[in-house]
Design an enzyme around this catalytic site. Structure first.
Site, short mmCIF file in Angstrom:
data_model
loop_
_atom_site.label_atom_id
_atom_site.label_comp_id
_atom_site.label_asym_id
_atom_site.label_seq_id
_atom_site.Cartn_x
_atom_site.Cartn_y
_atom_site.Cartn_z
N ASP A 34 74.45 -16.12 -52.59
CA ASP A 34 74.66 -17.62 -53.06
C ASP A 34 75.65 -17.91 -53.90
O ASP A 34 75.83 -16.91 -54.31
CB ASP A 34 73.62 -18.47 -52.61
N SER A 35 75.99 -19.06 -54.03
CA SER A 35 76.80 -19.43 -54.80
C SER A 35 76.17 -19.23 -56.39
O SER A 35 77.18 -18.74 -57.29
CB SER A 35 77.46 -21.15 -54.99
#
Lengths: 250, 77
Positions: free
Chosen positions: B36-37
């Site tokens: 994820d980010s």
């Protein structure tokens, strides 16, 4: 060991030269933490806070910075890391007031308060994210205000910033939860400090009429809530706002 | 080249908990490796430490695959 024990932890408290910030710095030291004491202008007062921390047998570090400036906040966090070796706790407490009716409020009165009281909190969260993510643990507490939820005539700038702090706290809590970092807020009511010392007797009377517990709060009342939130006792709390206001908001 | 690639690979395997065989040059951190980010931000932080360089936020945003990271490090280390 008490779940409120903070031995071996290191903390940074902004606006810790006086008032609530000083009480928080001292309470953290009482619980066992080393404390970096930020101040904007009052070095002599900050040195008093440092003396109180050292008298408790903890390390103190004085760090001057305008929290509204990201570069200054970053440098302050860097210095704290160099001195203490790590940073476990950040308390974003620094705040100013520039009260005025909206009709009369100057643009710079609005901007100054937003820069210190809201952007200063953002700068702080951003500055500690990297070291805390690496440690996979961290505690951030932001000081909001009862007026951030109730509103207050003559304080549009301050209220907007303090309400903003609650939203910022929730967003940061969601972003950082998976990395073991909790982010909470404390919303004090009317506390005996220099900031509220400026109020006229009539206004004080009016305020006390809205406080179920019937008295103004002490800085230590707020500091206790902060110690709780940064301790293991509050490990399962994040994104919350604790209201320490004698029951004004419920 | 292979040295950088191996070091990047080791960090990606550790950080994202993926199999070594999945970490190909074309593998996208988000689409193929499940990052994820925030994982990508952490990965960048760890690579900065490992290779003693600074990756600006602008550059970091452009990096999406393992191969791009290796190329970036090669040209900046």
């Amino acid at each position: 060991m008490s779940p409120l024990d903070l031995t071996g932890k290191s903390a940074l408290v902004t606006g810790a030269s006086r008032g609530i910030g000083r009480a928080i710095a001292i309470a953290l030291a009482q619980a066992g933490a080393d404390v970096a004491i930020n101040y904007a202008g009052s070095e002599a007062a900050a040195a008093e806070t440092a003396k109180a921390v050292e008298a408790l047998g903890r390390k103190a570090l004085l760090v001057q910075a305008n929290v509204g400036k990201a570069a200054e906040f970053d440098a302050m966090v860097q210095k704290t890391l160099e001195t203490f070796g790590k940073l476990d706790i950040l308390v974003n407490n620094a705040g100013i007031t520039r009260d005025n009716l909206i009709m009369r409020m100057k643009e710079e009165e609005f901007d100054d308060v937003i820069e210190t009281n809201l952007k200063g909190v953002f700068n702080g969260i951003k500055a500690v994210t990297r070291p805390m993510m690496k440690q996979r643990s961290g505690r951030i507490v932001n000081i909001s205000s009862v007026v951030g939820v109730l509103g207050n005539a003559g304080q549009a700038n301050y209220v907007a910033a303090k309400a903003g702090v609650i939203g910022l706290t929730k967003s940061a809590a969601r972003e950082l939860a998976s990395r073991g970092i909790t982010v909470n807020a404390v919303a004090p009511g009317y506390i005996e400090t220099d900031m509220t010392g400026k109020l006229s007797p009539e206004i004080r009377e009016g305020i006390l009429g809205q406080v179920p517990l019937g008295r103004m709060g002490r800085p230590e009342d707020v500091a206790s809530a902060v110690v709780y939130l940064v301790s293991d006792a509050a490990a399962y709390m994040t994104g919350q706002t604790l209201h320490v206001d004698g029951g004004m908001y419920m | 080249m292979s040295d950088i690639y191996d070091r990047v690979k080791r960090i990606v395997v550790e950080r994202l908990g993926v199999e070594e065989s999945e970490v190909t040059s074309e593998a996208s951190f988000k689409d193929d490796l499940g990052a994820d980010s925030l994982d990508v931000v952490e990965l960048v932080m760890e690579l900065e430490d490992e290779f003693d360089l600074e990756i600006s936020d602008e550059d970091a945003e452009k990096i999406t695959t393992v191969g791009e990271v290796v190329n970036y490090i090669q040209s900046h280390a």
